[in-house]
Design an enzyme around this catalytic site. Structure first.
Site, PDB file in Angstrom:
ATOM      1  N   ASP A 130       0.852  -1.192   0.000  1.00 21.32           N
ATOM      2  CA  ASP A 130       0.000   0.000   0.000  1.00 21.32           C
ATOM      3  C   ASP A 130       0.893   1.249   0.000  1.00 21.32           C
ATOM      4  O   ASP A 130       1.747   1.372  -0.870  1.00 21.32           O
ATOM      5  CB  ASP A 130      -0.958  -0.063   1.202  1.00 21.32           C
ATOM      6  CG  ASP A 130      -1.964   1.070   1.265  1.00 21.32           C
ATOM      7  OD1 ASP A 130      -2.976   1.002   0.539  1.00 21.32           O
ATOM      8  OD2 ASP A 130      -1.738   2.029   2.016  1.00 21.32           O
TER       9      ASP A 130
ATOM     10  N   HIS B 250      -7.214  -6.473  -0.327  1.00 23.35           N
ATOM     11  CA  HIS B 250      -6.145  -5.473  -0.249  1.00 23.35           C
ATOM     12  C   HIS B 250      -5.044  -5.817   0.756  1.00 23.35           C
ATOM     13  O   HIS B 250      -3.864  -5.591   0.483  1.00 23.35           O
ATOM     14  CB  HIS B 250      -6.746  -4.110   0.091  1.00 23.35           C
ATOM     15  CG  HIS B 250      -5.740  -2.995   0.090  1.00 23.35           C
ATOM     16  ND1 HIS B 250      -5.059  -2.613  -1.056  1.00 23.35           N
ATOM     17  CD2 HIS B 250      -5.283  -2.205   1.087  1.00 23.35           C
ATOM     18  CE1 HIS B 250      -4.230  -1.621  -0.755  1.00 23.35           C
ATOM     19  NE2 HIS B 250      -4.346  -1.358   0.533  1.00 23.35           N
TER      20      HIS B 250
ATOM     21  N   TYR C 115      -1.853  11.462   2.204  1.00 21.05           N
ATOM     22  CA  TYR C 115      -2.735  11.749   1.068  1.00 21.05           C
ATOM     23  C   TYR C 115      -2.838  13.249   0.805  1.00 21.05           C
ATOM     24  O   TYR C 115      -3.061  13.666  -0.336  1.00 21.05           O
ATOM     25  CB  TYR C 115      -4.133  11.178   1.330  1.00 21.05           C
ATOM     26  CG  TYR C 115      -4.170   9.679   1.428  1.00 21.05           C
ATOM     27  CD1 TYR C 115      -4.377   8.884   0.308  1.00 21.05           C
ATOM     28  CD2 TYR C 115      -3.994   9.037   2.657  1.00 21.05           C
ATOM     29  CE1 TYR C 115      -4.410   7.493   0.395  1.00 21.05           C
ATOM     30  CE2 TYR C 115      -4.028   7.651   2.760  1.00 21.05           C
ATOM     31  CZ  TYR C 115      -4.232   6.889   1.631  1.00 21.05           C
ATOM     32  OH  TYR C 115      -4.268   5.518   1.723  1.00 21.05           O
TER      33      TYR C 115
END
Length: 318
Positions: A100, A297, A232
């Site tokens: 990730d 994921h 982010y």
């Protein structure tokens, strides 16, 4: 397993270490929203084979420092931390494994400092998220494509998303995100419907125990999610900072794997990139990508032995 603090790029970084002190270092870089703990199965497995497994809590997470400024979470800060950790442990090149956001950081590490990396195993996030046109604002592109409620867009809302997490509760957030298996982009409507009714129990899959959840909850209650969300909030800034590396290739031997139900695998164009010629063009030393059946994921936690074997089979060649 030993836990210690190492001086990172201006911050203290907590690392979990196991394996012989003279063993080849394998740096395991976690993603959002997990911790060093996401590698809990691979660490002893690697150590038993003579490797020195090193799993940090990234800045903003767990027992590592969490600077308050959003601007302290750029790609350079994150790679700088990893370089500092590597340099504190060895003068040799290391093996790097990322998942990730950890995979993104690993790509950047190989791009900026290939002299530090012997070989790379990346999970879930391909190099398609690497340096692009620095005039483009990635968040604007994502917003136009997926709408304002796409999770990366919602994460730009300083204070708002933290307040929502606080209202929902850390335990519910941990359970909901770690058990998310819908193979499409993650949407967080402002009506908080993603989190489900507060009185609704979220059952755990076989790979995630109540003890695992309790560990994650304890650390995120203590530290909060702001540090991880700040990664982010630097997407647009990173894209400008990447300008010198646009068009550069990853010149490190690489293995890539992704879960067949991973939401990233189902992003528009992702499968075409992963299985098409572009990935190999940008990462010339890439081996054939692997799709892990039955995994979503959090593949390193869902399929721990399979991922351990994939790592060992690849790095044992070097």
């Amino acid at each position: 397993m030993e836990h210690r603090k190492l001086r990172g790029n201006g911050v203290d970084i907590h690392v979990a270490i196991q394996g012989p002190s003279d063993g080849p270092v394998v740096l395991l870089i976690h993603g959002f929203p997990t911790l060093w703990y996401s590698w809990r199965h691979q660490i002893p497995g690697l150590a038993a084979l003579g490797y020195r497994a090193v799993a940090p809590d990234l800045r903003g997470y767990g027992d590592s420092d969490a600077p308050s400024e959003i601007s302290s979470y750029t790609c350079f800060h994150l790679v700088g931390d990893m370089i500092a950790v590597i340099s504190a442990l060895t003068e040799d090149k290391v093996f790097v494994v990322g998942h990730d956001w950890g995979a993104l950081i690993a790509w950047y590490l190989c791009l900026f400092r290939p002299d530090k990396v012997k070989a790379l195993v990346n999970l879930s996030v391909p190099f398609s998220f690497g340096p692009k046109d620095p005039t483009v604002k990635p968040i604007d592109v994502l917003r136009k494509f997926y709408g304002d409620d796409f999770y990366m867009c919602r994460f730009q809302e300083v204070g708002e998303i933290e307040a929502e997490i606080s209202e929902v509760g850390v335990e519910r957030v941990v359970r909901r995100i770690l058990t998310y298996r819908t193979p499409r982009p993650l949407i967080l409507p402002k009506d908080k419907s993603f989190w489900g009714p507060k009185d609704e129990t979220i059952p755990l899959p076989s790979w995630l125990t109540e003890e695992d959840v309790a560990y994650y909850v304890s650390k995120f209650q203590e530290k909060g999610y702001t540090g991880g969300v700040n990664y982010y909030r630097n997407f647009d800034r990173n894209n400008e900072l990447f300008a010198p590396w646009v068009g550069c290739k990853i010149q490190v031997p690489t293995k890539f794997a992704i879960g067949e139900q991973d939401l990233v695998y189902h992003f528009p164009g992702a499968r075409e990139y992963i299985h098409g010629p572009k990935f190999k063009e940008e990462v010339p030393l890439l081996e054939e990508p692997v799709v892990i059946e039955g995994a979503a994921h959090f593949v390193n936690q869902e399929k721990p032995q399979e991922i351990l074997q994939l790592i060992v089979d690849f790095i044992s060649k070097f």
